[in-house]
Design an enzyme around this catalytic site. Sequence first.
Site, PDB file in Angstrom:
ATOM      1  N   GLY A 136     -45.013  41.116 -29.429  1.00  0.00           N
ATOM      2  CA  GLY A 136     -44.075  42.063 -30.189  1.00  0.00           C
ATOM      3  C   GLY A 136     -42.715  41.170 -30.299  1.00  0.00           C
ATOM      4  O   GLY A 136     -42.803  40.099 -29.903  1.00  0.00           O
ATOM      5  N   CYS A 137     -41.879  42.093 -30.229  1.00  0.00           N
ATOM      6  CA  CYS A 137     -40.261  41.631 -30.276  1.00  0.00           C
ATOM      7  C   CYS A 137     -39.949  40.818 -28.802  1.00  0.00           C
ATOM      8  O   CYS A 137     -40.454  41.601 -27.882  1.00  0.00           O
ATOM      9  CB  CYS A 137     -39.515  42.577 -30.543  1.00  0.00           C
ATOM     10  SG  CYS A 137     -37.670  42.152 -30.394  1.00  0.00           S
TER      11      CYS A 137
END
Length: 214
Positions: A48-49
């Site tokens: 993810g981020c």
Amino acid sequence: MSNKIMYLFALCTLVFSSCQATSNTSKPVSLATLPVNDDREEAIMAAGCFWCIETSLGLLEGVDTVISGYIGGKGANPTYAQVTTGQTGYAEAVKITYDPKVISYDELLKAFFQLHDPTQLNRQGNDVGTQYRSALFPLNAEQEEKADYYIAQLNTEKAYEKPIVTTIEKADVFYPAEDYHQDYFNKNPGNSYCQFVVQPKLDKFKKVFADKLK
């Protein structure tokens, strides 16, 4: 605490900010392979981020550096603006330099799977797109074997209600992200994404890995 509880991660709900919400302009840092001392090893992971996992992994004893960057796509020297379109194939990832005498790749895998939901395909919460995929980029045969085994074991033990979608991909060039992405959480504690997404994950991580922190 059972293995299932150890590995399962309760995602924060009702959070409407995303990693794409903040977009500054900065010159991309070219290239990618940074020098590593003979007694150090590297690992590359995407979950993810990159703001979320960079901060947590950097707290682990034995981890020297965690660099946010891009890997797994097409075209040289990708920028954040390009990667966030989801059209480049690049994933937001981190390169970890660590002391294998203090922390093993197996322990990094445990941390990796605790930090995100590996059953979400091409997304983490409100961050949607292939750039937010769950992926491991082994740097040698041993890392690849361990990654394969770990995923198989989690699926066999049904540690998650859904199958794990984490991919194991060839590690090509890793491009460090723009300077402002590095150590983003610590530099921007007032950012809404940091407050509502990164901080809860960090708090959870600190509790689970309390005996592994610096």
